[in-house]
Design a protein around this motif. Sequence first.
Motif, PDB file in Angstrom:
ATOM      1  N   THR A  88       0.804  -1.228   0.252  1.00 38.52           N
ATOM      2  CA  THR A  88       0.026  -0.012   0.036  1.00 38.52           C
ATOM      3  C   THR A  88       0.975   1.362  -0.012  1.00 38.52           C
ATOM      4  OG1 THR A  88      -1.883  -1.192   1.085  1.00 38.52           O
ATOM      5  CG2 THR A  88      -1.823   1.418   1.465  1.00 38.52           C
ATOM      6  N   GLY A  89       0.595   2.237  -0.777  1.00 38.02           N
ATOM      7  CA  GLY A  89       1.116   3.328  -0.827  1.00 38.02           C
ATOM      8  C   GLY A  89       0.767   4.174  -2.121  1.00 38.02           C
ATOM      9  N   VAL A  90       1.510   5.287  -2.269  1.00 35.87           N
ATOM     10  CA  VAL A  90       1.415   6.056  -3.376  1.00 35.87           C
ATOM     11  C   VAL A  90       2.562   5.687  -4.344  1.00 35.87           C
ATOM     12  CG1 VAL A  90       1.344   8.355  -4.529  1.00 35.87           C
ATOM     13  CG2 VAL A  90       0.238   8.040  -2.368  1.00 35.87           C
ATOM     14  N   TYR A  91       2.170   5.309  -5.483  1.00 35.60           N
ATOM     15  CA  TYR A  91       3.197   5.098  -6.517  1.00 35.60           C
ATOM     16  C   TYR A  91       3.421   6.178  -7.560  1.00 35.60           C
ATOM     17  CZ  TYR A  91       3.073   0.209  -5.106  1.00 35.60           C
ATOM     18  OH  TYR A  91       3.148  -0.861  -4.072  1.00 35.60           O
ATOM     19  N   LEU A  92       4.720   6.559  -7.602  1.00 32.38           N
ATOM     20  CA  LEU A  92       5.158   7.599  -8.356  1.00 32.38           C
ATOM     21  C   LEU A  92       5.842   7.175  -9.352  1.00 32.38           C
ATOM     22  CD1 LEU A  92       5.785   9.079  -4.963  1.00 32.38           C
ATOM     23  CD2 LEU A  92       4.914  10.550  -6.515  1.00 32.38           C
ATOM     24  N   ASN A  94       8.556   7.985 -12.330  1.00 33.95           N
ATOM     25  CA  ASN A  94      10.040   8.932 -12.410  1.00 33.95           C
ATOM     26  C   ASN A  94      10.521   8.720 -13.674  1.00 33.95           C
ATOM     27  OD1 ASN A  94      12.959   8.126 -12.063  1.00 33.95           O
ATOM     28  ND2 ASN A  94      12.627  10.044 -10.687  1.00 33.95           N
ATOM     29  N   ALA A  95      11.195   9.729 -14.282  1.00 34.38           N
ATOM     30  CA  ALA A  95      11.683   9.944 -15.409  1.00 34.38           C
ATOM     31  C   ALA A  95      13.209  10.495 -15.228  1.00 34.38           C
ATOM     32  CB  ALA A  95      11.105  10.459 -16.687  1.00 34.38           C
ATOM     33  N   VAL A  96      14.147   9.919 -15.590  1.00 33.29           N
ATOM     34  CA  VAL A  96      15.639  10.658 -15.645  1.00 33.29           C
ATOM     35  C   VAL A  96      16.121  10.971 -17.098  1.00 33.29           C
ATOM     36  CG1 VAL A  96      17.918  10.407 -14.874  1.00 33.29           C
ATOM     37  CG2 VAL A  96      16.041   9.285 -13.466  1.00 33.29           C
ATOM     38  N   VAL A  97      16.366  12.266 -17.093  1.00 30.06           N
ATOM     39  CA  VAL A  97      16.616  12.562 -18.538  1.00 30.06           C
ATOM     40  C   VAL A  97      18.253  12.708 -18.521  1.00 30.06           C
ATOM     41  CG1 VAL A  97      14.552  13.673 -18.712  1.00 30.06           C
ATOM     42  CG2 VAL A  97      16.451  14.912 -17.903  1.00 30.06           C
ATOM     43  N   THR A  98      18.721  13.085 -19.630  1.00 29.22           N
ATOM     44  CA  THR A  98      20.158  13.253 -19.721  1.00 29.22           C
ATOM     45  C   THR A  98      20.553  14.493 -18.927  1.00 29.22           C
ATOM     46  OG1 THR A  98      20.063  12.680 -22.251  1.00 29.22           O
ATOM     47  CG2 THR A  98      21.872  14.135 -21.714  1.00 29.22           C
ATOM     48  N   GLY A  99      21.807  14.435 -18.124  1.00 29.96           N
ATOM     49  CA  GLY A  99      22.217  15.288 -17.169  1.00 29.96           C
ATOM     50  C   GLY A  99      21.677  14.856 -15.877  1.00 29.96           C
ATOM     51  N   ALA A 100      21.002  13.633 -15.730  1.00 32.30           N
ATOM     52  CA  ALA A 100      20.410  13.173 -14.452  1.00 32.30           C
ATOM     53  C   ALA A 100      19.314  13.929 -13.772  1.00 32.30           C
ATOM     54  CB  ALA A 100      21.715  13.144 -13.508  1.00 32.30           C
ATOM     55  N   ARG A 101      18.859  14.628 -14.461  1.00 31.81           N
ATOM     56  CA  ARG A 101      17.519  15.573 -13.933  1.00 31.81           C
ATOM     57  C   ARG A 101      16.408  14.665 -13.877  1.00 31.81           C
ATOM     58  NH1 ARG A 101      14.811  21.032 -16.055  1.00 31.81           N
ATOM     59  NH2 ARG A 101      13.107  21.335 -14.549  1.00 31.81           N
ATOM     60  N   ALA A 102      15.757  14.653 -12.805  1.00 33.62           N
ATOM     61  CA  ALA A 102      14.530  13.782 -12.542  1.00 33.62           C
ATOM     62  C   ALA A 102      13.174  14.528 -12.605  1.00 33.62           C
ATOM     63  CB  ALA A 102      14.649  12.818 -11.219  1.00 33.62           C
ATOM     64  N   PHE A 103      12.224  13.834 -13.072  1.00 30.45           N
ATOM     65  CA  PHE A 103      10.891  14.376 -13.031  1.00 30.45           C
ATOM     66  C   PHE A 103      10.001  13.229 -12.418  1.00 30.45           C
ATOM     67  CE2 PHE A 103      11.313  17.998 -16.002  1.00 30.45           C
ATOM     68  CZ  PHE A 103      12.464  17.682 -16.580  1.00 30.45           C
ATOM     69  N   TRP A 104       9.039  13.745 -11.852  1.00 28.84           N
ATOM     70  CA  TRP A 104       8.138  12.863 -11.122  1.00 28.84           C
ATOM     71  C   TRP A 104       6.659  13.380 -11.772  1.00 28.84           C
ATOM     72  CZ3 TRP A 104       9.674   9.306  -7.760  1.00 28.84           C
ATOM     73  CH2 TRP A 104      11.265   9.610  -7.352  1.00 28.84           C
ATOM     74  N   GLY A 105       5.616  12.185 -11.453  1.00 31.44           N
ATOM     75  CA  GLY A 105       4.356  12.434 -11.681  1.00 31.44           C
ATOM     76  C   GLY A 105       3.973  12.751 -10.661  1.00 31.44           C
ATOM     77  N   GLN A 106       2.312  12.620 -10.500  1.00 30.29           N
ATOM     78  CA  GLN A 106       1.650  13.156  -9.314  1.00 30.29           C
ATOM     79  C   GLN A 106       1.621  12.006  -8.338  1.00 30.29           C
ATOM     80  OE1 GLN A 106       0.599  16.183  -8.273  1.00 30.29           O
ATOM     81  NE2 GLN A 106       2.072  17.049  -9.916  1.00 30.29           N
ATOM     82  N   GLY A 107       1.363  10.955  -8.963  1.00 33.31           N
ATOM     83  CA  GLY A 107       1.259   9.610  -8.175  1.00 33.31           C
ATOM     84  C   GLY A 107      -0.127   9.314  -8.117  1.00 33.31           C
ATOM     85  N   THR A 108      -0.138   7.661  -7.855  1.00 33.75           N
ATOM     86  CA  THR A 108      -1.574   6.986  -7.949  1.00 33.75           C
ATOM     87  C   THR A 108      -1.616   5.980  -6.736  1.00 33.75           C
ATOM     88  OG1 THR A 108      -2.976   5.799  -9.383  1.00 33.75           O
ATOM     89  CG2 THR A 108      -0.621   5.106  -9.746  1.00 33.75           C
ATOM     90  N   GLN A 109      -2.689   5.982  -6.017  1.00 30.82           N
ATOM     91  CA  GLN A 109      -2.751   5.425  -4.727  1.00 30.82           C
ATOM     92  C   GLN A 109      -3.286   3.892  -5.176  1.00 30.82           C
ATOM     93  OE1 GLN A 109      -2.458   6.683  -1.489  1.00 30.82           O
ATOM     94  NE2 GLN A 109      -2.768   4.424  -1.033  1.00 30.82           N
ATOM     95  N   VAL A 110      -2.490   2.991  -4.392  1.00 34.75           N
ATOM     96  CA  VAL A 110      -2.673   1.708  -4.262  1.00 34.75           C
ATOM     97  C   VAL A 110      -2.998   1.215  -2.908  1.00 34.75           C
ATOM     98  CG1 VAL A 110      -1.532  -0.597  -4.614  1.00 34.75           C
ATOM     99  CG2 VAL A 110      -1.435   1.184  -6.463  1.00 34.75           C
ATOM    100  N   THR A 111      -3.912   0.735  -2.558  1.00 34.22           N
ATOM    101  CA  THR A 111      -4.332  -0.015  -1.351  1.00 34.22           C
ATOM    102  C   THR A 111      -4.641  -1.202  -1.404  1.00 34.22           C
ATOM    103  OG1 THR A 111      -5.208   2.476  -0.694  1.00 34.22           O
ATOM    104  CG2 THR A 111      -6.040   0.782   0.696  1.00 34.22           C
ATOM    105  N   VAL A 112      -3.995  -2.020  -0.641  1.00 31.62           N
ATOM    106  CA  VAL A 112      -4.133  -3.559  -0.578  1.00 31.62           C
ATOM    107  C   VAL A 112      -4.607  -3.820   0.686  1.00 31.62           C
ATOM    108  CG1 VAL A 112      -3.148  -5.764  -0.858  1.00 31.62           C
ATOM    109  CG2 VAL A 112      -2.288  -3.527  -2.043  1.00 31.62           C
ATOM    110  N   SER A 113      -5.997  -4.290   0.502  1.00 34.34           N
ATOM    111  CA  SER A 113      -6.709  -4.879   1.940  1.00 34.34           C
ATOM    112  C   SER A 113      -6.437  -6.152   2.400  1.00 34.34           C
ATOM    113  CB  SER A 113      -8.275  -4.613   1.737  1.00 34.34           C
ATOM    114  OG  SER A 113      -8.793  -5.428   1.082  1.00 34.34           O
ATOM    115  N   SER A 114      -6.334  -6.383   3.457  1.00 41.31           N
ATOM    116  CA  SER A 114      -6.054  -7.704   3.987  1.00 41.31           C
ATOM    117  C   SER A 114      -7.322  -8.720   4.129  1.00 41.31           C
ATOM    118  CB  SER A 114      -5.426  -7.615   5.659  1.00 41.31           C
ATOM    119  OG  SER A 114      -6.120  -6.831   6.567  1.00 41.31           O
TER     120      SER A 114
END
Length: 114
Positions: A88-92, A94-114
């Motif tokens: 369970t968590g927010v899954y984000l 990630n993209a790494v571009v030339t020059g090692a700069r990173a970009f992130w999405g807003q995330g999507t929630q995953v919830t796993v119930s027991s």
Amino acid sequence: QVQLVESGGGLVQAGGSLRLSCAASGSIFSINAMGWYRQAPRNQRALVAIITNNGSTNYGVKGRFTISRDNAKNTVYLQMNSLKPEDTGVYLCNAVVTGARAFWGQGTQVTVSS
């Protein structure tokens, strides 16, 4: 600039499966690798899986998750099987571009119930 949009999260019972998608746009030619990270409450952001332009992969979660990419659609997928409550968590995305700069999405929630 690279824009990332995630989809595919949701609520699932333990043992179930989900497939996450991350669509990239913008300066996609500069992307060297894309991946998924998980942000759980009170935990640090943790690597789930990454895939490079040549198809090499690295997993933080081994055996149950598979990362893949569709270059024609500029999309990366994360197939998650045998899900556990600790996944369970927010899954984000990630993209790494030339020059090692990173970009992130807003995330999507995953919830796993027991």
